[in-house]
Scaffold this motif. Structure first.
Motif, short mmCIF file in Angstrom:
data_model
loop_
_atom_site.label_atom_id
_atom_site.label_comp_id
_atom_site.label_asym_id
_atom_site.label_seq_id
_atom_site.Cartn_x
_atom_site.Cartn_y
_atom_site.Cartn_z
N ARG A 178 0.82 -1.20 0.00
CA ARG A 178 0.00 0.00 0.00
C ARG A 178 0.86 1.26 0.00
N LYS A 179 2.09 1.11 -0.48
CA LYS A 179 2.99 2.26 -0.49
C LYS A 179 2.45 3.34 -1.42
N ARG A 180 2.56 4.56 -0.97
CA ARG A 180 2.08 5.68 -1.75
C ARG A 180 3.07 6.85 -1.61
N GLY A 181 3.00 7.75 -2.53
CA GLY A 181 3.71 9.01 -2.42
C GLY A 181 5.16 8.92 -2.02
N LYS A 182 5.47 9.46 -0.84
CA LYS A 182 6.85 9.56 -0.39
C LYS A 182 7.54 8.21 -0.32
N GLU A 183 6.80 7.15 0.11
CA GLU A 183 7.43 5.83 0.24
C GLU A 183 7.85 5.29 -1.11
N ARG A 184 7.01 5.44 -2.12
CA ARG A 184 7.35 4.95 -3.45
C ARG A 184 8.53 5.75 -4.03
N ARG A 185 8.53 7.06 -3.80
CA ARG A 185 9.63 7.88 -4.31
C ARG A 185 10.95 7.50 -3.63
N ALA A 186 10.87 7.25 -2.33
CA ALA A 186 12.08 6.83 -1.61
C ALA A 186 12.59 5.49 -2.11
N GLU A 187 11.68 4.59 -2.43
CA GLU A 187 12.06 3.27 -2.94
C GLU A 187 12.74 3.39 -4.29
N ARG A 188 12.21 4.29 -5.14
CA ARG A 188 12.82 4.50 -6.45
C ARG A 188 14.22 5.12 -6.31
N ARG A 189 14.37 6.05 -5.36
CA ARG A 189 15.68 6.66 -5.15
C ARG A 189 16.70 5.62 -4.68
N ALA A 190 16.25 4.73 -3.79
CA ALA A 190 17.15 3.69 -3.29
C ALA A 190 17.58 2.73 -4.40
N LYS A 191 16.63 2.44 -5.30
CA LYS A 191 16.93 1.52 -6.41
C LYS A 191 17.92 2.15 -7.39
N GLY A 192 17.82 3.45 -7.57
CA GLY A 192 18.75 4.15 -8.44
C GLY A 192 18.33 4.13 -9.90
N LYS A 193 18.88 5.07 -10.65
CA LYS A 193 18.57 5.18 -12.08
C LYS A 193 19.69 4.52 -12.90
N LEU A 194 19.34 4.16 -14.11
CA LEU A 194 20.35 3.61 -15.01
C LEU A 194 21.39 4.67 -15.31
N LYS A 195 22.66 4.28 -15.25
CA LYS A 195 23.74 5.24 -15.44
C LYS A 195 24.60 4.84 -16.64
N LEU A 196 24.98 5.85 -17.41
CA LEU A 196 25.86 5.64 -18.55
C LEU A 196 27.24 5.24 -18.04
N GLY A 197 27.78 4.18 -18.61
CA GLY A 197 29.09 3.70 -18.17
C GLY A 197 29.04 2.75 -17.00
N VAL A 198 27.84 2.60 -16.41
CA VAL A 198 27.65 1.66 -15.30
C VAL A 198 26.65 0.59 -15.69
N ASP A 199 25.47 1.02 -16.13
CA ASP A 199 24.43 0.09 -16.58
C ASP A 199 24.30 0.11 -18.10
N ILE A 200 24.65 1.26 -18.70
CA ILE A 200 24.51 1.46 -20.14
C ILE A 200 25.88 1.69 -20.75
N PRO A 201 26.28 0.91 -21.75
CA PRO A 201 27.58 1.14 -22.40
C PRO A 201 27.64 2.53 -23.01
N THR A 202 28.80 3.13 -22.99
CA THR A 202 28.98 4.45 -23.61
C THR A 202 29.11 4.27 -25.13
N PRO A 203 28.90 5.34 -25.91
CA PRO A 203 29.09 5.23 -27.37
C PRO A 203 30.48 4.73 -27.75
N LEU A 204 31.50 5.18 -27.02
CA LEU A 204 32.86 4.73 -27.33
C LEU A 204 33.02 3.24 -27.05
N GLU A 205 32.39 2.75 -25.99
CA GLU A 205 32.46 1.32 -25.67
C GLU A 205 31.74 0.50 -26.73
N VAL A 206 30.62 1.01 -27.22
CA VAL A 206 29.88 0.30 -28.27
C VAL A 206 30.70 0.23 -29.54
N GLU A 207 31.36 1.33 -29.89
CA GLU A 207 32.21 1.33 -31.08
C GLU A 207 33.34 0.31 -30.94
#
Length: 421
Positions: A178-207
Motif C-alpha cells: 500500500r505504499k504511496r507518495g513519499k514511500e514509493r519515491r524513496a524506494e525509487r531513489r534507493a533503487k537508483g537510475k540507469l547510469k551511462l558507463g555503469v548500466d549502459i555502455p557508452t558510445p565509445l564502448e559500443v564502437e
C-alpha cells in the motif's frame, strides 16, 4: 461468538492458561445444529485479532474453518497446476519460489492460520537469511527476491481464495503493498537510475565492441545494439521476418530458456523496427553464410552452428563476454564478498564490464532518446516505447525518462531569453 480466558492445571500439576475464541459456522453437524468451532491462543491480542477477522469473514460468507483449510504446500500444488497454460520458464520460476522460499518456512501451516504478522515474520527471515525449521543454514535473500516471492505467495492465496479454501488474501493487507507518495519515491531513489558507463555502455564502448566483434558475432551485436531486441527475440528471429528491401524487421516470436518458440512477451512486443543502413548491409552479407538446418521449418537469423535456436548461455559465454574482453571493456572480477580477485601472480583478474545482453538494449533506448547533436535520434517517448515493445508508455518513462533531453537546457534558455531582452 466470544473471546474468553481459560485456566487449568495439567496432570503434572502445572498451571496453564490460554485465550479461547468460540464461534458457530453455518455448516450443520449430525444433529442438524450449527457446528461450533473452538480455537485457542497464547496471547490475548492474537485471539482478539482472530475474533475480529472471523466476524468479518462470517458476515461476508467467506470464512473457512481450520478443519477444511489446506496447508500452504497443498494450496501451492493446486496453484502450480492452475499455471499449466503459462510459459514453461514462468512456471519453473513459480515452482522454484515455492520449493526454496515458501514451503520450507510456511508449507506446513494451514491457510487459515496465515496472518499479516506471519507473512511479515517470514519476509524478515528471508531478508536476514534465517534458516527454515529443520534446517541449519540459509542464504540471505535480496530485497528484490523477497518482493518477488511475496508476489508468488499472493498469487497462491488468490488461487486458494477463488477455490473457497481461504477467506482472505493476507498478502494484499501488507503495508508494503500500500505504499504511496513519499514511500514509493524513496524506494525509487534507493533503487537508483540507469547510469551511462555503469548500466549502459557508452558510445565509445559500443564502437570498440563492434570493432572487436568477429564475423560470427558482429551481425548479432549490431542488431542487438541498433534494433533493441530482447535476447529471446533475437534468438527467435527468422529471416522471413526480415525485409532486406524495405530495411525493417518484424518481431513476431521469441525463444524461451528451453529454446521453445512462442509469442512475444506482450501484445506490444509484436512490432516492426527499422534497420539502420550499416546493420542492413551486414545482415545481407550474413544471410549468405548463415547456418541453416535442412530439417528445420524456420530459418533463424542467429542460429547455432546446426541452424537451430542458439542457447542464451552460449551467446553470453561464447559471444558477448569474449568480445567485451577483446575490446578492453572490462572491470575487476570480485569474489562473493565483493573483494577483487587476483591470479597466481597477484594481478587483478579482469572480466567483461557488461555481462548481460540487456545492457545493449539499454544502449539502444538511450540512443533513441539522446539529442541529435549528441549522436542520438531524439525520438518522442511514444516512438521509443513502441520500438522497445513495452506494454505501455509508463514503463518506458519510468525506466528511461531521466535520459530524455531536459526542456530547461541552460543554453537554450539563454538563447530564448535573448530574443526578448
Amino acid at each position: 461468538m466470544s473471546v474468553r480466558k481459560r485456566a487449568w492445571t495439567t496432570s503434572a500439576g502445572e498451571e496453564r492458561e490460554a485465550y479461547v475464541v468460540q464461534y458457530s459456522i453455518p455448516e450443520l453437524d449430525k444433529r442438524g445444529k450449527r457446528k461450533r468451532v473452538i480455537k485457542t491462543f497464547d496471547r490475548k491480542k492474537d485471539a482478539e485479532a482472530f475474533h475480529a477477522q472471523v466476524r468479518v469473514d462470517l458476515g461476508k460468507g467467506t470464512h473457512v474453518p481450520a478443519s477444511k483449510s489446506p496447508t500452504v504446500a497443498e494450496a501451492g500444488r493446486n496453484w502450480i497446476d492452475a499455471c499449466a497454460d503459462l510459459e514453461r520458464t514462468t512456471r519453473d520460476g513459480y515452482e522454484q519460489h515455492l520449493r526454496d522460499h515458501i514451503n520450507p518456512y510456511l508449507g506446513g501451516l494451514k491457510l487459515s492460520a496465515l496472518t499479516v504478522a506471519t507473512v511479515r515474520d517470514w519476509q524478515d527471515k528471508l531478508r536476514k537469511g534465517a534458516p527454515a525449521p529443520g534446517r541449519s543454514e540459509a542464504s540471505v535473500r535480496s530485497a528484490d527476491m523477497v518482493k518477488r516471492v511475496t508476489g508468488s505467495l499472493g498469487s497462491l492465496l488468490a488461487d486458494a481464495q477463488e477455490r473457497g479454501h481461504v477467506g482472505q488474501n493476507v498478502v494484499r493487507s501488507l503495508k508494503a503493498n500500500r505504499k504511496r507518495g513519499k514511500e514509493r519515491r524513496a524506494e525509487r531513489r534507493a533503487k537508483g537510475k540507469l547510469k551511462l558507463g555503469v548500466d549502459i555502455p557508452t558510445p565509445l564502448e559500443v564502437e570498440a565492441l563492434l570493432r572487436a566483434a568477429d564475423a560470427r558475432w558482429r551481425p548479432f551485436l549490431l542488431v542487438a545494439i541498433r534494433c533493441g531486441l530482447r535476447a529471446s527475440e533475437l534468438r527467435g528471429l527468422r529471416w522471413q521476418d526480415v525485409d532486406l528491401k524495405k530495411g525493417e524487421l518484424r518481431v513476431h516470436q521469441r525463444a524461451d530458456a528451453y529454446n521453445e518458440i512462442g509469442r512475444p512477451k506482450s501484445e506490444s512486443g509484436d512490432r516492426t523496427i527499422p534497420i539502420p543502413p550499416t546493420t542492413l548491409r551486414v545482415l545481407k552479407e550474413w544471410k549468405l553464410k548463415c547456418p541453416r538446418d535442412s530439417n528445420e521449418a524456420q530459418h533463424f537469423v542467429f542460429p547455432n552452428g546446426l541452424g537451430k535456436v542458439e542457447f542464451h548461455a552460449n551467446i553470453i559465454t561464447r559471444g558477448l563476454i569474449p568480445t567485451m574482453i577483446a575490446a578492453g571493456i572490462t572491470a575487476p572480477a570480485t569474489d562473493k564478498t565483493g573483494k577483487p580477485t587476483r591470479d597466481e601472480g597477484g594481478n587483478p583478474v579482469l572480466t567483461a564490464k557488461y555481462t548481460g545482453l540487456h545492457a545493449l538494449r539499454h544502449f539502444f533506448a538511450s540512443w533513441c532518446i539522446n539529442r541529435k547533436v549528441d549522436g542520438g535520434l531524439e525520438l518522442p517517448l511514444k516512438i521509443v516505447s513502441e520500438r522497445l515493445g513495452h506494454s505501455n508508455i509508463a514503463i518506458t518513462a519510468d525506466r528511461y525518462g531521466h535520459l530524455f533531453p531536459r526542456a530547461d537546457d541552460s543554453a537554450e534558455l539563454a538563447a530564448a531569453e535573448g530574443k526578448f531582452g
